[in-house]
Design an enzyme around this catalytic site. Structure first.
Site, PDB file in Angstrom:
ATOM      1  N   MET A  76       0.818  -1.206   0.000  1.00  0.00           N
ATOM      2  CA  MET A  76       0.000   0.000   0.000  1.00  0.00           C
ATOM      3  C   MET A  76       0.861   1.269   0.000  1.00  0.00           C
ATOM      4  O   MET A  76       2.060   1.216   0.205  1.00  0.00           O
ATOM      5  CB  MET A  76      -0.930   0.001   1.217  1.00  0.00           C
ATOM      6  CG  MET A  76      -1.927  -1.150   1.229  1.00  0.00           C
ATOM      7  SD  MET A  76      -2.974  -1.167   2.696  1.00  0.00           S
ATOM      8  CE  MET A  76      -3.941   0.340   2.445  1.00  0.00           C
ATOM      9  N   HIS A  77       0.214   2.403  -0.230  1.00  0.00           N
ATOM     10  CA  HIS A  77       0.727   3.755   0.007  1.00  0.00           C
ATOM     11  C   HIS A  77       1.759   4.262  -1.001  1.00  0.00           C
ATOM     12  O   HIS A  77       2.042   5.456  -1.021  1.00  0.00           O
ATOM     13  CB  HIS A  77       1.343   3.880   1.410  1.00  0.00           C
ATOM     14  CG  HIS A  77       0.542   3.299   2.515  1.00  0.00           C
ATOM     15  ND1 HIS A  77      -0.759   3.671   2.774  1.00  0.00           N
ATOM     16  CD2 HIS A  77       0.852   2.352   3.452  1.00  0.00           C
ATOM     17  CE1 HIS A  77      -1.216   3.000   3.821  1.00  0.00           C
ATOM     18  NE2 HIS A  77      -0.255   2.195   4.243  1.00  0.00           N
ATOM     19  N   ASP A 232      -2.702  -5.030   0.328  1.00  0.00           N
ATOM     20  CA  ASP A 232      -2.192  -6.341   0.730  1.00  0.00           C
ATOM     21  C   ASP A 232      -2.862  -6.895   1.978  1.00  0.00           C
ATOM     22  O   ASP A 232      -3.218  -8.087   2.021  1.00  0.00           O
ATOM     23  CB  ASP A 232      -0.669  -6.305   0.907  1.00  0.00           C
ATOM     24  CG  ASP A 232      -0.171  -5.162   1.780  1.00  0.00           C
ATOM     25  OD1 ASP A 232      -0.979  -4.408   2.356  1.00  0.00           O
ATOM     26  OD2 ASP A 232       1.065  -5.025   1.886  1.00  0.00           O
TER      27      ASP A 232
END
Length: 479
Positions: A76-77, A232
């Site tokens: 992520m991110h 995830d």
């Protein structure tokens, strides 16, 4: 059959499940992280794409030919910045990058109700402050930005030509109104962006496009639908059926997570607890997040000159809690509960008696103590956890499981396919999107293989070390 792809930090995993949800084949390919400056953590999106193709083509051709849908999960991110021609403008800034602490503080001042909108603290790992850093430090690149994609959604673009993202992954950008499951114009404006820079939002099981002909030919499959998928952790939860209120898991990947599914949006930004959308419609989740988990074992094995299997074998030669050694697992800083990118890993209480066995157990205990901190933060929100389903590569170690169960004082459940992780959830979401089956039918809880109950004697031995662990962070923070 359904293909699930998980773009991790250390590698890409691809798995195929059959119509009964059983894993029929899998392939992997490694990735490396670039750290050109202190606090920086970057990867090349082209490396992601190359590794994805390698992982998929590592699966037997006869299985690939039977695939009817693809789901994608991923780290992520990460900020993947694209220009007008969709060319990558710079290396992607990853989830464990800590350079933008000042930008986080500035964002919260610019949008005073940011925590109410997003349900989260502004953290250096999130995507929005990364863009604010680029705007301030690389203005010539920021001026060229036409699209911002999360890592797995860059793979989607390469697969289908479509720009789309699911709610669970987008919730970690700090641009999403998490309760409304929609982009926040106020948060976008604060970083000089608009909705035009963002992919369209969809729910995890929705079809987002079709595999391009050239990719289908290269991968040896048809022009099959590509499903939205999930971040995830949310995808990992779907893979092991963590969907109902209170369902909880412990993820032991590169980072570590305690994940709890909720039917309502229940934020607690003050405790550095994440509150995000689930990858399933009308569902949310809470998380405590620890930036280093299994990566600590990888690091320690490397400095000891061991492979990871030998590292765990070395730990098993001793008894957890016997040595005085402490390890603070802050190799990349920490999120829950400290929200601090600056601390680094430390060994404490070393002596002439400290040997590889004691140090290996100290590393595993330190990661367990960090998760105990995260569990406390979740419990402070009123969340009750009676058991944790363990997923990720760390699920393979029963020795570590005994340490974790004792440190957390919670039963650990191990289920079939748990070590597969988010790729399994991505494949199950593909099954939902293509076949139309319900989440209950596509994402049941896999059979329980075994459970580890907390050992009261070990819990007692670890309690004094945990008290020292909790005292160490504020003490070391002063220097």
């Amino acid at each position: 059959m359904y293909l699930g792809i998980d773009l991790g930090t250390s590698g890409v995993k691809a798995i195929i499940i059959d119509d009964a949800g059983r894993v029929a084949g899998q392939g992997t390919a490694g990735l490396k992280v670039s750290r050109p400056h202190p606090l920086w953590s970057e990867q090349s999106p082209q490396d992601w794409w190359q590794a994805t193709g390698d992982a998929v083509k590592a699966i037997a051709p006869d299985l690939r030919a039977k695939i009817t849908g693809i789901g994608i999960a991923g780290q992520m991110h990460g900020a993947t910045l694209l220009g007008a021609d969709d060319a990558v403008l710079r290396p992607a800034i990853l989830w464990n990058d800590g350079r933008c602490e000042a930008e986080c503080a500035a964002l919260e001042k610019t949008v005073p109700d940011s925590r109410a909108i997003t349900g989260n603290l502004a953290m250096p790992g999130f995507t929005a402050p990364k863009l604010e850093w680029v705007r301030g430090h690389e203005p010539e690149i920021f001026a060229k930005v036409r699209s911002v994609l999360l890592p797995k959604d860059y793979l989607r673009l390469r697969m289908t030509g479509e720009k789309a993202s699911d709610m669970s992954d987008s919730a970690g950008t700090f641009w999403l109104d998490v309760a409304k499951r929609d982009w926040s114009d106020a948060m976008l404006e604060a970083t000089g962006l608009t909705r035009d820079h963002m992919p369209r939002l969809v729910e995890g099981p929705e079809i987002t496009g079709t595999l391009r002909s050239d990719i289908a030919n290269d991968w040896g499959m048809g022009k099959v639908p590509v499903i939205a998928g999930g971040g995830d952790n949310a995808a990992g939860a779907a893979g092991v059926g963590m969907m109902a209120e209170g369902d909880a898991l412990l993820s032991l990947g590169t980072s570590g997570v305690i994940f709890v599914a909720t039917k309502q949006f229940r934020p607690n930004p003050g405790g550095a607890v994440h509150a995000f959308c689930h990858c399933l419609p009308d569902t949310w989740h809470q998380m405590s997040v620890h930036l280093s988990a299994a990566s600590c074992a990888d690091w320690a094995a490397n400095i000891m000159g061991l492979d990871v299997a030998d590292f765990f074998a070395k730990a098993e030669q001793g008894e957890p809690g016997d040595g005085p050694e402490l390890f603070l697992p802050y190799l990349s800083g920490e999120r829950t509960p400290h929200n601090d990118p600056t601390p680094r890993g430390s060994f404490l209480n070393m002596s002439h008696a400290s040997d590889p066995t004691r140090l290996a157990n100290a590393v595993l205990e330190g990661v367990a103590f960090a998760h105990a901190d995260g569990l406390r933060a979740l419990q402070e929100t009123g969340t009750t956890i009676s058991a944790l389903t363990v997923i990720g590569g760390g699920a393979r170690s029963a020795h570590w499981g005994q340490i974790l169960a004792a440190a957390l004082d919670v039963r650990l459940d191990y289920r079939e396919g748990g070590e597969v992780g988010p790729a399994l959830g991505a494949a199950r979401l593909a099954m939902m999107g293509v076949s139309g089956v319900s989440a209950a039918d596509a994402c049941p809880k896999p059979p329980l293989t075994h459970a580890i109950e907390p050992d009261p004697e070990l819990t007692d031995r670890l309690s004094s070390k945990y008290a020292q662990f909790r005292a160490a962070y504020p003490s070391l923070a002063q220097i």
